[in-house]
Design a protein around this motif. Structure first.
Motif, short mmCIF file in Angstrom:
data_model
loop_
_atom_site.label_atom_id
_atom_site.label_comp_id
_atom_site.label_asym_id
_atom_site.label_seq_id
_atom_site.Cartn_x
_atom_site.Cartn_y
_atom_site.Cartn_z
N SER A 1 10.20 8.34 -10.85
CA SER A 1 9.32 9.05 -9.93
C SER A 1 7.98 9.16 -10.64
N VAL B 1 -6.18 8.35 -6.19
CA VAL B 1 -4.92 8.36 -5.44
C VAL B 1 -5.16 9.08 -4.13
N SER B 2 -4.62 8.58 -3.04
CA SER B 2 -4.61 9.37 -1.82
C SER B 2 -3.38 9.03 -1.02
N HIS B 3 -3.09 9.87 -0.01
CA HIS B 3 -1.91 9.61 0.82
C HIS B 3 -2.22 8.52 1.84
N GLY C 1 2.72 3.75 -4.69
CA GLY C 1 2.52 4.67 -5.81
C GLY C 1 1.97 3.99 -7.05
N PRO D 1 0.83 -1.20 0.00
CA PRO D 1 0.00 0.00 0.00
C PRO D 1 0.87 1.25 0.00
N ASN D 2 0.48 2.25 -0.79
CA ASN D 2 1.16 3.54 -0.83
C ASN D 2 2.48 3.58 -1.61
N ASP E 1 12.57 10.89 -6.30
CA ASP E 1 12.70 12.33 -6.00
C ASP E 1 12.97 12.57 -4.52
N ARG E 2 12.81 11.50 -3.72
CA ARG E 2 12.95 11.64 -2.27
C ARG E 2 14.21 10.97 -1.71
N ASN F 1 10.38 3.48 -6.98
CA ASN F 1 9.61 4.72 -7.12
C ASN F 1 10.01 5.74 -6.05
N LEU G 1 5.25 10.41 -9.48
CA LEU G 1 4.63 11.71 -9.21
C LEU G 1 5.20 12.79 -10.12
N THR H 1 -7.15 1.92 -3.21
CA THR H 1 -7.58 1.11 -4.36
C THR H 1 -8.17 -0.21 -3.88
N SER I 1 -1.16 3.47 -8.16
CA SER I 1 -2.20 4.21 -8.89
C SER I 1 -1.62 5.44 -9.57
N1 LIG Z 1 7.33 11.98 -3.53
C1 LIG Z 1 6.66 11.11 -4.27
N2 LIG Z 1 5.42 10.73 -3.89
C2 LIG Z 1 4.75 9.83 -4.67
C3 LIG Z 1 5.33 9.30 -5.87
N3 LIG Z 1 4.44 8.43 -6.40
C4 LIG Z 1 3.35 8.43 -5.58
N4 LIG Z 1 3.52 9.27 -4.54
C5 LIG Z 1 2.57 9.58 -3.43
O1 LIG Z 1 2.37 8.41 -2.64
C6 LIG Z 1 1.03 8.35 -2.14
C7 LIG Z 1 0.39 7.03 -2.50
O2 LIG Z 1 0.19 6.98 -3.90
P1 LIG Z 1 -0.84 5.95 -4.57
O3 LIG Z 1 -0.63 6.04 -6.04
O4 LIG Z 1 -2.23 6.14 -4.06
O5 LIG Z 1 -0.24 4.57 -4.01
P2 LIG Z 1 -0.85 3.09 -4.12
O6 LIG Z 1 -1.49 2.80 -2.80
O7 LIG Z 1 0.33 2.20 -4.36
O8 LIG Z 1 -1.82 3.07 -5.27
C8 LIG Z 1 0.31 9.55 -2.72
O9 LIG Z 1 0.31 10.59 -1.75
C9 LIG Z 1 1.17 9.92 -3.93
O10 LIG Z 1 1.09 11.28 -4.28
C10 LIG Z 1 6.66 9.74 -6.25
O11 LIG Z 1 7.23 9.37 -7.27
N5 LIG Z 1 7.25 10.64 -5.41
#
Ligand SMILES: Nc1nc2c(ncn2[C@@H]2O[C@H](COP(=O)(O)OP(=O)(O)O)[C@@H](O)[C@H]2O)c(=O)[nH]1
Ligand SMILES: [Mg+2]
Length: 288
Positions: free
Chosen positions: A147, A31-33, A15, A12-13, A120-121, A117, A149, A38, A17
């Motif tokens: 990245s 997408v959410s933090h 990235g 989870p999280n 950038d961090r 992924n 994002l 999903t 989506s």
């Molecule tokens: N800094 C940074 N944040 C990202 C990146 N990709 C996704 N995020 C953030 O990570 C969080 C989770 O993303 P999400 O796509 O919902 O993750 P999922 O649960 O795997 O589908 C969101 O707040 C995104 O904005 C990235 O490349 N860099």
């Protein structure tokens, strides 16, 4: 001509989506933090000259705690079985040992790209370390860092996918972006706003069911139900004097209008369905 199914997996999280949306250049997946946003397998179809790739975004891999979770993990399993190529997505800041065990446990039988992924961090040295760590793992055909994002190296990832994709004819019409109906995405957009507007546990106790979707002459009329588990949650969704649901309706409507490219009349209702997340019949009715 190359064509095939490519599934995106990860915790989870990670990235997933965000990556699907970046690959398609279109916002399909919400997408959410917060984790576990999903719940379905969402297919995004990318058709270009010479190839068609059918990407699947999947729910993050977790230990099931409810029947809803079990359905979500079943979705992960199906996507794994269908895939020609797998993307194993990780957040560069995650603990590598845990990730390694997880990806090993998937017992992948097709080529897999380990995708690092959120580069950038992190610092360049850390990235080098990660590259080295994963290069010789049995589940890893290739390592690519991106990245999602910032849309960094998405092209590089696409090239890597294409090099592993089998020859074949397209599965879908070239114009088609997804296999799910518009109604599904409307429900998802409302659900995304719930993740943004409400605190803590509320989004996890909630689902959205689009009951009516009618194209009228000048606008689209949509009626959706927000399903919660308890009366108290209904009160929270509504807010004082209905203030919260009003805000939810306005925010969701704006997104839906942008998605449908036409005016929308959106009506929201809240229904209490005790323990819907553990009830086979409700889960089926709500599309899980
Ligand atoms: N800094 C940074 N944040 C990202 C990146 N990709 C996704 N995020 C953030 O990570 C969080 C989770 O993303 P999400 O796509 O919902 O993750 P999922 O649960 O795997 O589908 C969101 O707040 C995104 O904005 C990235 O490349 N860099
Ligand atoms: Mg997701």
């Amino acid at each position: 001509m190359k064509s095939g199914f490519v599934a995106i997996f990860g915790k989870p999280n990670a990235g997933k989506s965000t990556l699907l949306n970046a690959l398609l250049g279109e916002k399909l997946a919400i997408v959410s933090h917060k984790v576990q946003t999903t719940r379905h397998r969402i297919k995004g179809i990318l058709t270009e000259k010479g190839y068609q790739i059918v990407f699947s975004d999947t729910p993050g891999i977790i230990e099931p705690r409810y029947k809803l979770h079990e359905k979500m993990m079943q979705t992960v399993k199906t996507a794994l079985e269908d895939a020609d190529v797998v993307l194993l997505l990780m957040d560069a800041n995650e603990e590598v040992g845990e990730i390694d065990a997880l990806f090993l446990s998937l017992q992948i039988k097709v080529p897999a790209i380990l995708v690092i992924n959120k580069t950038d961090r992190i610092k360049a040295e850390k990235l080098q370390e990660l590259n080295k760590f994963f290069q010789n793992k049995p589940y890893c055909t290739r390592v690519v860092s991106i990245s999602a994002l910032k849309k960094k190296n998405i092209k590089g990832l696409l090239d890597a996918v294409l090099s592993l994709l089998p020859e074949g004819q397209p599965f879908f019409d070239g114009e088609q972006l997804t296999d799910l109906p518009v109604k599904f995405f409307v429900g998802e957009m409302i659900r995304e706003k719930i993740f943004f507007l409400y605190e803590e546990e509320i989004p996890y106790h909630t689902t959205v069911l689009v009951q009516e979707f009618k194209e009228k002459e000048t606008l689209t009329k949509i009626r959706a139900e927000i399903i919660v588990q308890r009366e108290t949650q209904k009160g929270i969704i509504l807010g004082e004097g209905g203030s919260m649901i009003k805000r939810l309706g306005t925010d969701a409507r704006k997104d839906i209008e942008a998605f449908l490219q036409r005016k929308v009349f959106l009506e929201l209702f809240v229904k209490v369905r005790p323990k819907w997340r553990d009830n086979e019949l409700y889960l089926k009715e709500y599309g899980y």
